[in-house]
Write a protein that holds these residues in place. Sequence first.
Motif, PDB file in Angstrom:
ATOM      1  N   MET A 220       0.701  -1.145   0.084  1.00  0.00           N
ATOM      2  CA  MET A 220       0.005  -0.010  -0.127  1.00  0.00           C
ATOM      3  C   MET A 220       0.768   1.187   0.138  1.00  0.00           C
ATOM      4  N   ASN A 221       2.111   1.266  -0.038  1.00  0.00           N
ATOM      5  CA  ASN A 221       2.973   2.423   0.545  1.00  0.00           C
ATOM      6  C   ASN A 221       2.960   3.373  -0.856  1.00  0.00           C
ATOM      7  N   SER A 222       2.853   2.583  -2.128  1.00  0.00           N
ATOM      8  CA  SER A 222       2.751   3.349  -3.049  1.00  0.00           C
ATOM      9  C   SER A 222       1.530   4.298  -3.345  1.00  0.00           C
ATOM     10  N   VAL A 223       0.553   3.651  -2.789  1.00  0.00           N
ATOM     11  CA  VAL A 223      -0.863   4.145  -2.650  1.00  0.00           C
ATOM     12  C   VAL A 223      -1.033   5.493  -2.003  1.00  0.00           C
ATOM     13  N   MET A 224      -0.403   5.264  -0.741  1.00  0.00           N
ATOM     14  CA  MET A 224      -0.312   6.348   0.286  1.00  0.00           C
ATOM     15  C   MET A 224       0.827   7.329   0.082  1.00  0.00           C
ATOM     16  N   ASP A 225       1.755   7.339  -0.946  1.00  0.00           N
ATOM     17  CA  ASP A 225       2.715   8.278  -1.212  1.00  0.00           C
ATOM     18  C   ASP A 225       2.227   9.209  -2.367  1.00  0.00           C
ATOM     19  N   ASP A 226       2.967  10.166  -2.756  1.00  0.00           N
ATOM     20  CA  ASP A 226       2.553  11.055  -3.998  1.00  0.00           C
ATOM     21  C   ASP A 226       1.846  10.552  -5.206  1.00  0.00           C
ATOM     22  N   ASN A 227       2.388   9.273  -5.441  1.00  0.00           N
ATOM     23  CA  ASN A 227       1.871   8.546  -6.706  1.00  0.00           C
ATOM     24  C   ASN A 227       0.574   8.190  -6.538  1.00  0.00           C
ATOM     25  N   ARG A 228       0.027   7.838  -5.311  1.00  0.00           N
ATOM     26  CA  ARG A 228      -1.435   7.385  -5.241  1.00  0.00           C
ATOM     27  C   ARG A 228      -1.958   6.424  -6.268  1.00  0.00           C
ATOM     28  N   LEU A 229      -0.852   5.387  -6.427  1.00  0.00           N
ATOM     29  CA  LEU A 229      -0.982   4.469  -7.176  1.00  0.00           C
ATOM     30  C   LEU A 229      -1.052   3.009  -6.883  1.00  0.00           C
ATOM     31  N   LEU A 230      -1.945   2.049  -6.840  1.00  0.00           N
ATOM     32  CA  LEU A 230      -1.848   0.612  -6.739  1.00  0.00           C
ATOM     33  C   LEU A 230      -1.351  -0.169  -7.818  1.00  0.00           C
ATOM     34  N   THR A 231      -0.177  -0.701  -7.651  1.00  0.00           N
ATOM     35  CA  THR A 231       0.329  -1.594  -8.546  1.00  0.00           C
ATOM     36  C   THR A 231       0.076  -3.088  -8.069  1.00  0.00           C
ATOM     37  N   LEU A 232      -0.603  -3.782  -9.222  1.00  0.00           N
ATOM     38  CA  LEU A 232      -1.042  -5.061  -8.839  1.00  0.00           C
ATOM     39  C   LEU A 232      -0.088  -6.059  -9.290  1.00  0.00           C
ATOM     40  N   PRO A 233      -0.066  -7.241  -9.014  1.00  0.00           N
ATOM     41  CA  PRO A 233       0.815  -8.393  -9.650  1.00  0.00           C
ATOM     42  C   PRO A 233       0.797  -8.503 -11.044  1.00  0.00           C
ATOM     43  N   SER A 234      -0.405  -8.179 -11.556  1.00  0.00           N
ATOM     44  CA  SER A 234      -0.775  -8.361 -12.972  1.00  0.00           C
ATOM     45  C   SER A 234      -0.014  -7.132 -13.771  1.00  0.00           C
ATOM     46  N   ASN A 235       0.545  -6.231 -13.148  1.00  0.00           N
ATOM     47  CA  ASN A 235       1.178  -5.110 -13.747  1.00  0.00           C
ATOM     48  C   ASN A 235       0.198  -3.953 -13.780  1.00  0.00           C
ATOM     49  N   GLU A 236      -1.081  -4.164 -13.535  1.00  0.00           N
ATOM     50  CA  GLU A 236      -1.984  -3.330 -13.863  1.00  0.00           C
ATOM     51  C   GLU A 236      -2.059  -1.938 -12.457  1.00  0.00           C
ATOM     52  N   ARG A 237      -2.171  -0.881 -12.919  1.00  0.00           N
ATOM     53  CA  ARG A 237      -2.175   0.280 -11.959  1.00  0.00           C
ATOM     54  C   ARG A 237      -3.423   0.927 -11.762  1.00  0.00           C
ATOM     55  N   ILE A 238      -3.830   1.177 -10.743  1.00  0.00           N
ATOM     56  CA  ILE A 238      -5.169   1.849 -10.371  1.00  0.00           C
ATOM     57  C   ILE A 238      -4.675   2.918  -9.493  1.00  0.00           C
ATOM     58  N   ARG A 239      -5.284   3.908 -10.083  1.00  0.00           N
ATOM     59  CA  ARG A 239      -5.011   5.368  -9.404  1.00  0.00           C
ATOM     60  C   ARG A 239      -5.924   5.628  -8.284  1.00  0.00           C
TER      61      ARG A 239
END
Length: 139
Positions: A96-115
């Motif tokens: 969850m760290n990248s979701v909580m930082d300035d990127n606000r992006l969840l990167t899934l194991p499928s390499n999909e990114r959800i903002r």
Amino acid sequence: GRTECYRVLAKAITKGCSNPVNDYLKMVNKKKVVIRDINPKSISTQELYGYVNMSTREWKDGLLSFNMRELANMPDDNPKWIMLDGDLDANWIESMNSVMDDNRLLTLPSNERIRLLPHMKLIFEIRDLKFATPATATR
């Protein structure tokens, strides 16, 4: 307790006020709050984020990935809160760290990114930060 507090806050935002005092309240004033409540400790990390089925090579969404994508794809800008109700655990919080930082992006194991869009919020309903790493606690 804490759960009742966020429910009352959501109702107050939906009811609105005549003169909101901060930028967030100005953005969400008199809009219906959508809430998704997930207990990450009650399921496995794969059930939370999703996984690739190795035999079929198909992606299977987890609870968080499904709900986050669904909320991000809603055509309105009503406030959307994802409540993560359960103690922090290194098995799920580090992703969850990248979701909580300035990127606000969840990167899934499928390499999909959800903002995580500006009208979307992650809210952690936890007892304490005992098991949080410094990287997590500072976000």
